[in-house]
Design a protein around this motif. Structure first.
Motif, PDB file in Angstrom:
ATOM      1  N   ARG A 197       0.837  -1.194   0.000  1.00 20.42           N
ATOM      2  CA  ARG A 197       0.000   0.000   0.000  1.00 20.42           C
ATOM      3  C   ARG A 197       0.873   1.245   0.000  1.00 20.42           C
ATOM      4  N   ARG A 204      -2.674   8.113   2.049  1.00 24.95           N
ATOM      5  CA  ARG A 204      -4.013   7.595   1.765  1.00 24.95           C
ATOM      6  C   ARG A 204      -4.608   8.345   0.578  1.00 24.95           C
ATOM      7  N   ASP A 205      -4.105   8.024  -0.615  1.00 26.93           N
ATOM      8  CA  ASP A 205      -4.533   8.705  -1.827  1.00 26.93           C
ATOM      9  C   ASP A 205      -5.088   7.696  -2.809  1.00 26.93           C
ATOM     10  N   GLU A 206      -5.187   8.117  -4.093  1.00 28.25           N
ATOM     11  CA  GLU A 206      -5.760   7.240  -5.114  1.00 28.25           C
ATOM     12  C   GLU A 206      -4.941   5.971  -5.314  1.00 28.25           C
ATOM     13  N   ASP A 257      -3.224   4.421  -3.024  1.00 29.65           N
ATOM     14  CA  ASP A 257      -3.530   3.518  -1.910  1.00 29.65           C
ATOM     15  C   ASP A 257      -4.872   2.837  -2.130  1.00 29.65           C
ATOM     16  N   SER A 258      -5.850   3.588  -2.664  1.00 34.22           N
ATOM     17  CA  SER A 258      -7.144   2.965  -2.985  1.00 34.22           C
ATOM     18  C   SER A 258      -6.974   1.899  -4.061  1.00 34.22           C
ATOM     19  N   GLN A 284      -5.571  -1.159  -2.411  1.00 35.76           N
ATOM     20  CA  GLN A 284      -6.609  -1.859  -1.651  1.00 35.76           C
ATOM     21  C   GLN A 284      -7.536  -2.638  -2.592  1.00 35.76           C
ATOM     22  N   THR A 285      -7.898  -2.015  -3.712  1.00 42.00           N
ATOM     23  CA  THR A 285      -8.778  -2.696  -4.663  1.00 42.00           C
ATOM     24  C   THR A 285      -8.099  -3.933  -5.243  1.00 42.00           C
TER      25      THR A 285
END
Length: 446
Positions: free
Chosen positions: A207, A211-213, A215-216, A219-220
């Motif tokens: 990751r 906590r930005d795009e 990181d998303s 996670q996805t």
């Protein structure tokens, strides 16, 4: 060519070009302002020079006629004319030359502001003159300076263009470094994904620190890998269980055939045929159930008919051969949308399961509850422990009690029933009951 560039290269080039164009636009917009300021400055310098010369002439002209005038503040074009427009004093560059202008003031302030264009001088000149009282006459002191060109100066243009290029280069460099750091998580994700294989699905991509795009995205991807790992594990388990369940009847059939071939005279062919037929029926049941599961999981759409669930249940129960007591409680007018054959298969699987485990009675009910159509099948058997209620929906899962009651089951009836429920946008669960197992199907109302 640009299609082969990396994202970092394209964005860096875009940032550099955008910065260059912006800087050139700003330079273009600022140049007229600079031009006006510089023109005003030159005009003030010319006016100050002309005023100073006028003061000097007023005090000393009678004694210093025809004396060259020294340049004042870099303004080296100066002429002093008497009332007959004859040159009485001039700066070194204009000594011996005719008057550049003879314009005289018409107002009371005694000042002239004009532009002089004469063949003897290259270009036009900013001209400021002052009226000077010399005795009974009025002379004029003039100061001249070249007008400021629209481009101001070649060095100015070169400086502006060079500055724009330098700023664009700095912007591109900063953008490249920023993009490299921003895209580091993508490189890490790419490298990790490249190393993940079907035998190493437990690995996950790192990751991002922020906590930005990205990181998303990580996670996805990890969630997708979780689902993929679960699916692969399910397929492995399914293949293992299917091979075991398919091998059992095949092994039994092979043993029976081999024994009959070894002792053909002592073989009871009728009994052997019945045994083989039982194994063949089990294989056929397994193949049918596996095909049904494959169709359901592939998303093959079924029919979408408006059905009265109570009427469908009544029809299917009427077709069953007499067995254990069936108690019906069917509410009319409970409509759903779905495939009649698949819903009939679901009901058959639930009632068959209840038939195997019930002592003497099976309750089947249809009703509406909280905007849903509800079908319940309840038997009066031993029931299912709470911790095993989800296990029974796994493929080829058969509890010990089920194996003792019916050793010929495929272990696919309840998984097929749940898949049919999911295909209709509903759910199939086992809920608490006073006695026995209580299967509850919930479907959206039509």
């Amino acid at each position: 060519m640009f299609t082969t560039w990396s994202v970092r290269a394209r964005l860096t080039a875009a940032a550099g070009v955008a910065a260059l164009l912006l800087n050139l636009l700003i330079a273009t917009l600022v140049t007229p302002l600079v031009y006006l300021l510089l023109a005003d400055y030159v005009s003030e310098q010319v006016a100050a020079t002309s005023r100073r010369v006028a003061f000097t002439v007023e005090r000393y002209a009678a004694d210093d006629l025809l004396k060259p005038v020294a340049p004042v503040e870099d303004i080296d074009l100066i002429q002093v004319l008497d009332n007959k427009n004859e040159v009485r004093q001039a700066s070194p560059k204009l000594v011996g030359k005719p008057p550049l202008t003879t314009v005289r003031p018409t107002g009371e302030d005694g000042r002239v502001d004009t532009t002089t264009c004469v063949p003897a001088m290259p270009g036009c000149l900013i001209t400021v003159g002052f009226r000077v009282a010399v005795g009974d006459e009025y002379w004029m002191s003039y100061a001249f300076a070249p007008t400021v060109p629209w481009y101001i100066d070649v060095k100015y243009i070169a400086g502006m263009v060079g500055g724009a290029l330098v700023l664009a280069g700095v912007t591109a460099w900063i953008s490249s470094r920023g993009l490299r750091r921003a895209l580091e998580p993508v490189s890490a994700i790419q490298n990790e994904l490249a190393e993940i294989t079907s035998t190493d699905l437990g690995r996950r991509v790192p990751r991002a620190s922020h906590r930005d795009e990205f990181d998303s995205l990580a996670q996805t991807i990890n969630a997708t890998l979780d689902r993929l790992e679960a699916t692969v594990e399910q397929q492995r388990r399914f293949a293992s269980d299917a091979s075991h369940d398919l091998r059992s009847p095949i092994t039994a059939m092979r043993a029976q055939v081999e024994e009959a071939m070894l002792h053909p005279d002592d073989t009871d062919w009728e009994q052997t045929s019945r045994a083989l037929m039982a194994s063949i029926e089990r294989l056929q049941a397994l193949a049918t159930d596996l095909l049904a599961l494959a169709r359901l999981e592939s998303g093959t759409p079924g029919k979408q008919d408006r059905l009265d669930l109570g009427e469908l249940v009544a029809t299917e129960l009427d077709r069953r051969t007499p067995g254990k007591t069936l108690v019906r409680s069917l509410e009319p007018g409970v409509f759903v949308v779905g495939d009649r054959l698949r819903l009939a298969r679901l009901l058959t699987n639930l009632v068959d399961n209840a038939q195997r485990h019930a002592v003497s009675r099976i309750d089947v009910s249809v009703r509406t509850e909280d905007g849903c159509a509800v079908l319940e099948v309840v038997d009066d058997g031993a029931g299912i422990e709470a911790e095993q209620r989800e296990i029974v929906f796994r493929r080829f899962t058969r509890l010990d009690a089920s194996r003792n009651v019916d050793a010929g089951g495929t272990g696919l009836g309840l998984p097929i029933a749940r898949e049919i429920a999911k295909a209709h946008g509903g759910s199939l669960t086992i809920e608490d009951s006073a006695r026995g197992a209580r299967f509850v199907l919930r479907l959206p109302m039509a």
